[in-house]
Each structure stands twice: as C-alpha cells, then as structure tokens.
Design an enzyme around this catalytic site. Structure first.
Site, mmCIF file in Angstrom:
data_model
loop_
_atom_site.group_PDB
_atom_site.id
_atom_site.type_symbol
_atom_site.label_atom_id
_atom_site.label_comp_id
_atom_site.label_asym_id
_atom_site.label_seq_id
_atom_site.Cartn_x
_atom_site.Cartn_y
_atom_site.Cartn_z
ATOM 1 N N TYR A 34 -25.560 -29.877 -27.774
ATOM 2 C CA TYR A 34 -25.901 -28.561 -27.220
ATOM 3 C C TYR A 34 -24.903 -27.513 -27.720
ATOM 4 C CZ TYR A 34 -26.363 -24.873 -23.718
ATOM 5 O OH TYR A 34 -26.511 -23.661 -23.094
ATOM 6 N N GLU A 80 -30.528 -21.748 -15.709
ATOM 7 C CA GLU A 80 -29.220 -21.311 -15.209
ATOM 8 C C GLU A 80 -29.264 -21.152 -13.695
ATOM 9 O OE1 GLU A 80 -26.437 -21.307 -16.757
ATOM 10 O OE2 GLU A 80 -26.913 -21.091 -18.885
ATOM 11 N N TRP A 102 -23.716 -27.951 -15.618
ATOM 12 C CA TRP A 102 -24.709 -27.700 -16.662
ATOM 13 C C TRP A 102 -25.180 -29.018 -17.252
ATOM 14 C CZ3 TRP A 102 -28.306 -24.615 -17.745
ATOM 15 C CH2 TRP A 102 -28.890 -24.565 -19.011
#
Length: 192
Positions: free
Chosen positions: A18, A40, A48
């Site tokens: 990522y 988010e 995350w």
C-alpha cells in the site's frame, strides 16, 4: 524498493505494498476518492491495517462504492451489512456511509464533483512536505480543519479533521512520505 521506507508501513507485506503503490499518490478519480472517504470514516478508532485487510470485502459489500447504489440502501441492506463479518459492523459507520453517498449525490446534483470539492483545500496541487522524522507529521492541519467543516456542512459524517488529514495523505493531497523514503521524491517528481 531501494532506500528506507516510511517506518509506519513496516510490519506487513500488505502495508508495504500500500505504501509503495498507493499512499500519497495524487488521486483525482471520483469513485476512488469516494471509496477512500468512506474507508477513512470506517477506520475511525481502528487501525488502517484493519480496514486495508477488509478493503476487498468493503468493495463487494458496498457495491463497488457506487454512490447511487449506496444512497438507495434500505433497512434490509443495512441488516445484511451489519451481519457481514467482512466489514466493520458498526451501525453508525454504516449509516454514515449511506448518508455520505447521499451527500455526494447532492454535490453532483449541484454541479460539483468530489474531486474539485476535496482538492480545493490544497488549491488543486499536492502540498509537498519535507518531514525527516515520523514525529513531525501532524495529525491535522488548517487545511484538514477547513475540509472537515466544509464536508460536515455539506452533510457528510465521520469526517473529522484527523480523518480528513488521513484522507489527504492517502489521496496525495499532501506528500507526507519522509524525505528519506524514495517515494517522497518519486511522488514529488510526478513519477508515482
């Protein structure tokens, strides 16, 4: 990757991938920005990494993040989402996703776009920061404060300033790769 990655991404191959391919790359695609906005918000209070691991499940469960489809979700669909172990089963976050889809459609109906709406807070160009240590990177800025207020005024939920700044980082509105990370220079030079 040659060089020292940002330390936050070490620890899992998913996080490294990522970091190396998505994080901080300027994103001006409507659907992809809408997806990030919802993810988010789903991340609030969680890591995350948790959301990243569930991202494909979210894409499936939320109809590829199509705002028109999400805006039309009814109680039957909400119940199915709350029973889906592949996503974060939080009623407030699911309701926010539906409300955010409706707010996005209202933005479109007014002739706007999510791309223009979000990128206005950086005057359409990424802010290139020059952090040397992770401790220097802020959790929020004046721009994320303004974005948060504007999104809330437009009817969006789970869009506090810290969430907005994380969105700005992930969508490349800011380049917060540390200067020692090869991605900092690559993204700043438009080689992402």
């Amino acid at each position: 990757m040659n060089g020292e990655r940002c330390p936050w991404c070490e620890g899992s191959e998913l996080y490294r991938h990522y970091h190396d391919t998505e994080w901080g790359v300027p994103l001006k695609d409507e659907r992809a920005l809408f997806e990030l906005l919802l993810l988010e918000g789903a991340q609030a209070g969680l890591s995350w990494a948790t959301i990243l691991k569930k991202r494909e499940n979210y894409r499936r469960a939320f109809d590829g993040f199509d705002p028109a489809k999400i805006a039309a979700y009814d109680e039957t669909k909400v119940a199915a989402l709350l029973a889906d172990p592949g996503i974060v089963r939080n009623r407030a976050k699911v309701a926010a996703a539906i409300g955010n889809a409706r707010a996005c459609l209202a933005l479109y109906a007014g002739g706007g776009s999510l791309v223009d709406f979000l990128w206005q807070f950086v005057d359409g160009e990424p802010i290139v920061n020059h952090w040397t240590h992770l401790a220097e990177v802020p959790a929020r800025t004046a721009q994320s404060d303004a974005m948060s207020k504007a999104l809330q005024k437009a009817g969006f939920k789970f869009v506090g300033s810290t969430i907005c700044y994380a969105l700005m980082q992930s969508a490349g509105l800011v380049n917060d790769h540390l200067t020692s990370c090869p991605r900092h220079a690559e993204i700043a030079a438009g080689l992402a």
